[in-house]
Motif scaffolding. Sequence first.
Motif, short mmCIF file in Angstrom:
data_model
loop_
_atom_site.label_atom_id
_atom_site.label_comp_id
_atom_site.label_asym_id
_atom_site.label_seq_id
_atom_site.Cartn_x
_atom_site.Cartn_y
_atom_site.Cartn_z
N ALA A 316 37.30 62.43 -46.34
CA ALA A 316 38.04 63.11 -47.40
C ALA A 316 39.37 62.41 -47.67
O ALA A 316 39.78 62.26 -48.83
N ALA A 319 38.64 59.29 -49.68
CA ALA A 319 38.28 59.63 -51.06
C ALA A 319 39.54 59.96 -51.86
O ALA A 319 39.68 59.57 -53.03
N TRP A 320 40.45 60.68 -51.24
CA TRP A 320 41.72 61.03 -51.89
C TRP A 320 42.52 59.77 -52.17
O TRP A 320 43.03 59.59 -53.28
N THR A 325 38.02 62.01 -55.56
CA THR A 325 37.89 63.37 -55.05
C THR A 325 36.96 64.22 -55.91
O THR A 325 36.51 65.28 -55.48
N PHE A 460 35.02 67.09 -53.99
CA PHE A 460 34.88 67.05 -52.54
C PHE A 460 34.85 68.46 -51.96
O PHE A 460 34.20 68.73 -50.95
#
Length: 481
Positions: A316, A319-320, A325, A460
């Motif tokens: 996560a 991805a951010w 996201t 996400f």
Amino acid sequence: MSSSPIIVWFRESLRLSDHPALYEAARSGTRIVCSYVHDQESPGLRPLGGATRWWLAQSLRALQAELHALGAGLVIRRGAAAEVLCELARETKAGAVYWNDVAQAAPRAVAADVEAALAEIGVSSRVFPDDLLVDPAELRGKDGRGPRVFTPFWKRVLALGDPPKPLPRPARLSHAPGGASLPIDELALEPLKPDWAGGLRASWHAGERAAQARLASFLETAVQTYAADRDRPDIEATSRLSPHLRFGEISPRQVWHAARFAAAERPASAAGIDKFLSELGWREFSRHLLYNNPDLATRNLQPSFDAFPWAQDDAALQAWQRGRTGYPIVDAGMRELWHTGSMHNRVRMVVASLLVKHLLIDWRLGEQWFWDTLVDADPGSNPASWQWVAGSGADAAPYFRVFNPVLQGEKFDSHGTYVRRWVPELARLPAALVHQPWAAKPLELAEAGVALGRTYPAPFVDHKPGRERALAAYASLRTSD
């Protein structure tokens, strides 16, 4: 005229106008050696991130050019400041070293070492206040602490009246030969392989003249609608002065007095200017917090947050960082950051809220990413802002404030202009869907060339369960107090 030159040590005031140390040295009529020390060795100093290292290189080049125009040079060296400046003083037979204060614990400790080392070799020191509107000591209460809430802080600053007027730029400098100087390239501040700074070069011009031009343009145009438009990332509505302030290419006193003059000249802009100056006040407040809390970037100001149940979620977090996201306004902000070294302030709050509240990832990891990627990564504003969003700071956002990234996008980027610029795979979606592509019908997605999960990721975490999880985590923290 004294036969012994004065060394002016440039620290975080990379400009010639309103530079107290340079002004006093020039006014003395003594020959001057201008010097910059790239100090990565003195203890306690936080290493610059990649984007600020790039900016520093451009700023030093601009400063060199300004000094050369006055017939002077800039001696650039690297190493522990105390050792370097003592060596330079011996080489030039300097009688004194002047510098501007940096009101932070680690830089002041370095300056104290410099002063002690110089005294041992018979060289005097003079230090001048510079980087703040108000000395933190002036705002301390009987308990020895400064204000910890912005509104009363800013009221006290305003009650003190205007800060001192900016000092003029020296008309000329009596230059003294300063010995060998390192080329800026040898400081290895800029990326080479790979060279990821193309977007930064296309987006910014560093240096004092660029800072003054940006301030003048803002006060002539955008400030008139600043109060209404400053939260819109789709238009140029802000000053974009923060990196210039970060490196002292312009001083907060210069900004203050230019803004006040503009308000007097154009009364219709007064409301925008008041709001603009309050944003300058947030920078000041964050620097005061840092002065009183040197570990602002690593320690929760609210001790109860030491028990917060942060999640360990590397996927996560990545991805951010990469703008993947599934929330378009967040992904646009993160991609803007990577490309330009900056991000609109409203979007900064939204992306930070998603990380620490929807994803429950420790605010310090977000602060570290911003520290490395922002050209305006400020040692006060960056951690103070992250703690504000997380709720762990002195003047924190309420724990129940969890920004809805869809509503934030629809409110502040209503036509989707900002998202389409930075997330081009969504460019063909209509405004009603660009902030929530998962709500589009299959035919609408197909017509826009969007394949969720392939060309653009699904969120996400959904907003509603993410918000509920965040509130439960904050509730558990309160019940454990």
